[in-house]
Write a protein that holds these residues in place. Structure first.
Motif: not given
Length: 282
Positions: A161-165, A167-177, A189-201
């Protein structure tokens, strides 16, 4: 009896490999089965007392005509049905071993096809994405394109499973928290992998990854596939994208036959776990 069930084997050979810094311990169980209780997996995963890895992968004999069957473990001892970068690393190893440029592999995810993409790159077809709530799975029926979570992430299954956000700036996200919080969200229910993505081009994304059972990783193949699918579904990109991760660049192409992922791999070293180390984890 599996070789590791009572640590009777005098030593245990392994390979250390990585794909864009997403690192793996690889065990070859084609000749003899290897038992891997969670304590042993976690002991090997420790980056000070063991070797360290994001995932551990076991190469087993091929099933139903495939060249090999792969089994994956996370650093916390749990299992995963899919691991894209480990699949690419093992495919490269097996292609070198057999002097072939294409292979068929099986995992809990299903049958995956791998090929030499030239210039030292390896491609793997990770299969069609899972887009229905019950396939991913989510806790209840809902639209997977925009989840009822702050930030309206997209849910995708790639055998895990995956959960993709987006965002305007992936670098600015507090990834650990944020990663730790979302991994255990009750919608998954099986937990999830988490991604934060920004469109850069155009068709170009910057992505950072939190992997369930692991934490922050420099790259993730299945996460890259899930993010590419989510971006295309939300009309942010086309179906072929370049993804910039902390450890390097992957190309992902969502085709009719599945999601193809292409990138480099590295065999760092080979070694053996000593009897003393194995006994210490028994």
């Amino acid at each position: 009896m599996p070789a590791m069930a009572d640590h009777a084997t005098p030593s245990l050979p392994f390979m250390k490999m990585h794909g864009l810094g997403n690192d793996f311990v690889i065990l070859d169980a084609r000749a003899q089965a290897i038992g891997l209780p969670p304590a042993l997996v976690k002991g090997i995963a420790h980056r000070h007392f063991g070797v360290g890895f994001d995932q551990l992968a076991v190469i087993e004999p091929g099933r139903n005509g495939a060249d090999a069957h792969l089994v994956f473990y996370n650093a916390d001892g749990s299992t995963s049905a899919a691991c894209g970068n480990a699949t690419r690393c093992i495919a490269r190893h097996l292609m070198t071993e057999t002097r072939r440029d294409a292979l068929t592999l099986t995992t809990e995810r299903g049958t995956l096809y791998a090929r030499d993409a030239g210039d030292g790159l390896t491609s793997v077809n990770m299969g069609p994405p899972q887009l229905r709530w019950d396939e991913i799975p989510l806790a209840r029926e809902m639209d997977t394109l925009r989840l009822p979570i702050e930030g309206e992430p997209t849910a995708t299954g790639m055998g895990n499973p995956h959960c993709t956000f987006f965002v305007a700036d992936a670098e600015a996200v507090d990834l650990e928290a944020r990663g730790a919080e979302i991994e255990h969200h009750p919608l998954y229910p099986e937990r999830t992998n988490v991604q934060f993505a920004s469109l850069i081009g155009p068709d170009h994304l910057r992505m950072r990854v939190w992997e369930r059972g692991v934490g922050v990783t420099l790259a993730s193949g299945s996460s890259s596939c899930a993010t590419a699918v989510a971006a295309a579904r939300r009309d942010l990109t086309g179906r072929a994208v370049t993804i910039e991760l902390d450890g390097g660049t992957l190309r992902v192409d969502w085709r009719d036959d599945g999601v193809w992922m292409t990138g480099p791999t590295m065999h760092v070293f080979s070694g053996q776990f000593t009897p003393a180390f194995l006994k210490s984890l028994g």
